[in-house]
Design an enzyme around this catalytic site. Structure first.
Site, PDB file in Angstrom:
ATOM      1  N   TRP A   1       0.816  -1.211   0.000  1.00 11.79           N
ATOM      2  CA  TRP A   1       0.000   0.000   0.000  1.00 11.79           C
ATOM      3  C   TRP A   1       0.851   1.264   0.000  1.00 11.79           C
ATOM      4  O   TRP A   1       0.516   2.235  -0.696  1.00 11.79           O
ATOM      5  CB  TRP A   1      -0.975  -0.023   1.179  1.00 11.79           C
ATOM      6  CG  TRP A   1      -2.032  -1.071   1.001  1.00 11.79           C
ATOM      7  CD1 TRP A   1      -2.246  -2.164   1.777  1.00 11.79           C
ATOM      8  CD2 TRP A   1      -2.987  -1.142  -0.068  1.00 11.79           C
ATOM      9  NE1 TRP A   1      -3.284  -2.918   1.263  1.00 11.79           N
ATOM     10  CE2 TRP A   1      -3.757  -2.323   0.136  1.00 11.79           C
ATOM     11  CE3 TRP A   1      -3.274  -0.349  -1.181  1.00 11.79           C
ATOM     12  CZ2 TRP A   1      -4.793  -2.707  -0.714  1.00 11.79           C
ATOM     13  CZ3 TRP A   1      -4.297  -0.735  -2.034  1.00 11.79           C
ATOM     14  CH2 TRP A   1      -5.043  -1.885  -1.805  1.00 11.79           C
TER      15      TRP A   1
ATOM     16  N   LYS B   1     -12.025  -2.088   7.750  1.00  9.91           N
ATOM     17  CA  LYS B   1     -11.139  -3.077   8.358  1.00  9.91           C
ATOM     18  C   LYS B   1     -11.536  -3.358   9.801  1.00  9.91           C
ATOM     19  O   LYS B   1     -11.740  -4.485  10.191  1.00  9.91           O
ATOM     20  CB  LYS B   1      -9.690  -2.599   8.333  1.00  9.91           C
ATOM     21  CG  LYS B   1      -9.186  -2.151   6.982  1.00  9.91           C
ATOM     22  CD  LYS B   1      -9.089  -3.294   5.998  1.00  9.91           C
ATOM     23  CE  LYS B   1      -8.425  -2.845   4.704  1.00  9.91           C
ATOM     24  NZ  LYS B   1      -8.353  -3.934   3.716  1.00  9.91           N
TER      25      LYS B   1
ATOM     26  N   ASP C   1      -1.248   6.384   7.054  1.00 12.15           N
ATOM     27  CA  ASP C   1      -2.375   5.540   6.663  1.00 12.15           C
ATOM     28  C   ASP C   1      -2.587   4.518   7.773  1.00 12.15           C
ATOM     29  O   ASP C   1      -1.759   3.634   7.991  1.00 12.15           O
ATOM     30  CB  ASP C   1      -2.041   4.850   5.334  1.00 12.15           C
ATOM     31  CG  ASP C   1      -3.162   3.948   4.830  1.00 12.15           C
ATOM     32  OD1 ASP C   1      -4.092   3.640   5.604  1.00 12.15           O
ATOM     33  OD2 ASP C   1      -3.099   3.537   3.658  1.00 12.15           O
TER      34      ASP C   1
END
Length: 411
Positions: free
Chosen positions: A117, A232, A207
């Protein structure tokens, strides 16, 4: 009293498990939200009832994470991927307002690349900031066992931040690769906050999509922007939560007049802040469900409770992986000390063994264990909604699988 509704244990990485009591409460809200006679998916986002719920949701985040008054909490859409773009555009606008004479050639963006990511985030920055220098502060693949995998947090001595970057980006937990910065400040795998400049407001971006609300955020006040996709740990897909320092909520149109890249209004942090996150219709249902999760977290004792439970879950699962490694059945994919609390990854050794492991787990009512398509293997996601009892069931299955592998080998 909750029934099991025929549900399985969902170890998927996202969208992921939600607490059963929250799902049952959400059922009621879908039919009649707070006595309005309308379901939450039907009610106006500008109604007083929804506004009150949104305000409470924000307060619960601020209180449980101890977010200082210097930071705003904003709600938007687009997930973490949307923020790959938004952070670049908003912080480039901030940088141009602070340094109106600096052109693209004098602009630097720092990226710490520790997994799939953060790699994608850096790639998006290169798309949106042509002419600027998008620096890789450190690339974890260089320090991996095979020279190409994301399996570690690099040593602090290898981090080299720019003198005056427009932003410094890192991903706290890499969902695909199972790598996470340690929250122990003494660990060599902790983020090196001590290497950041202390004489200015550092444009630090994090993040937190797959670890948000699993435990406190270290040095939260030192961050310019923290963002997290809700799907999540705390809610369904469709909601993105931002914690933005006030100095990063800038007039993007004024910056554009000075030469900064124009920012779409829906991506502008100022647009979100000025409208109370209601510039357009928000993800009402996702906000509602995430708000119910935060209410339940508060009732259970907040982050201290969840941090301790998550610590125990991760500790016992990694102990089982280590046992399997000793017996030649499993192989860890992440170097010791850099493992994620939220996404534990490992391989099942032997031809056909991975499929056998997954098929056996599914027969026992456990799903979502297959690793990301880009890296394979097994991935166990231990988000807040996964209970210790569910982890114990998985470990019992892993122990049984190890015993069967040993007996097969002996035969």
């Amino acid at each position: 009293m909750s029934s099991d509704h025929g549900r399985v244990i969902n170890f998927g990485a996202g969208p992921s498990a939600l607490p059963l009591p929250v799902l049952e409460e959400a059922q009621k809200g879908l039919l009649n939200f707070q006595g309005t006679g309308m379901g939450i998916a039907e009610i106006s986002h500008r109604s007083k009832e929804f506004q009150a719920f949104l305000d409470e949701f924000e307060r619960n985040i601020r209180t449980q994470l101890d977010v200082p008054p210097t930071h705003r909490i904003l709600f938007t859409q687009g997930g973490g991927t949307g923020q790959f773009s938004a952070v670049v555009l908003n912080l480039l606008a901030r940088h141009r307002l602070l340094r109106p004479q600096a052109g693209a050639a004098e602009t630097t963006l720092d990226y710490v690349v520790t997994g799939s990511w953060s790699k994608k985030a850096a790639e998006e920055a290169r798309r949106l900031a042509p002419g600027a220098t998008v620096r890789t502060v450190v690339d974890a693949r260089v320090y991996s066992k095979d020279g190409r995998s994301f399996d570690n947090i690099p040593p602090h001595a290898e981090f080299a931040f720019s003198d005056d970057p427009a932003l410094i980006y890192y991903c706290e937990n890499e969902t695909v690769d199972g790598v996470e910065f340690s929250h122990d400040p003494q660990s060599p795998a902790a983020f090196p906050f001590h290497l950041l400049k202390r004489d200015k407001l550092v444009p630090l971006v994090a993040d937190y999509s797959s670890s948000f609300m699993c435990r406190p955020i270290p040095h939260l006040a030192d961050h310019a922007v923290i963002y997290a996709g809700a799907q999540k740990n705390i809610g369904p897909a469709g909601l993105t939560i931002l914690i933005v320092r006030e100095d990063c909520i800038v007039d993007v149109d004024a910056a554009a007049k000075l030469g900064a890249t124009p920012v779409p209004l829906i991506l502008s942090y100022k647009t979100l802040a000025d409208s109370g996150s209601l510039y357009n219709t928000p993800s009402v249902l996702a906000i509602y469900m995430a708000g119910l999760v935060l209410q339940r977290m508060k009732q259970n004792g907040g982050l201290p409770y969840y941090e301790e439970v998550n610590r125990r879950k991760a500790k016992k699962l990694y102990a089982a992986i280590h046992e399997g490694e000793q017996k030649g059945v499993f192989r860890r994919k992440v170097q010791q000390g850099s493992e994620s609390w939220m996404n534990a990854v490992f391989e099942v050794l032997g031809e056909g063994a991975e499929k056998k492991f997954l098929d056996g787990a599914e027969k026992e009512g456990m799903k979502g264990l297959k690793g990301h398509r880009s890296v394979g293997g097994i991935r166990v996601s231990l988000y807040n909604a996964i209970t210790e009892q569910e982890v114990d069931k998985l470990i019992a299955y892993m122990t049984q699988f190890m015993a069967e592998a040993a007996s097969t080998e002996a035969a």
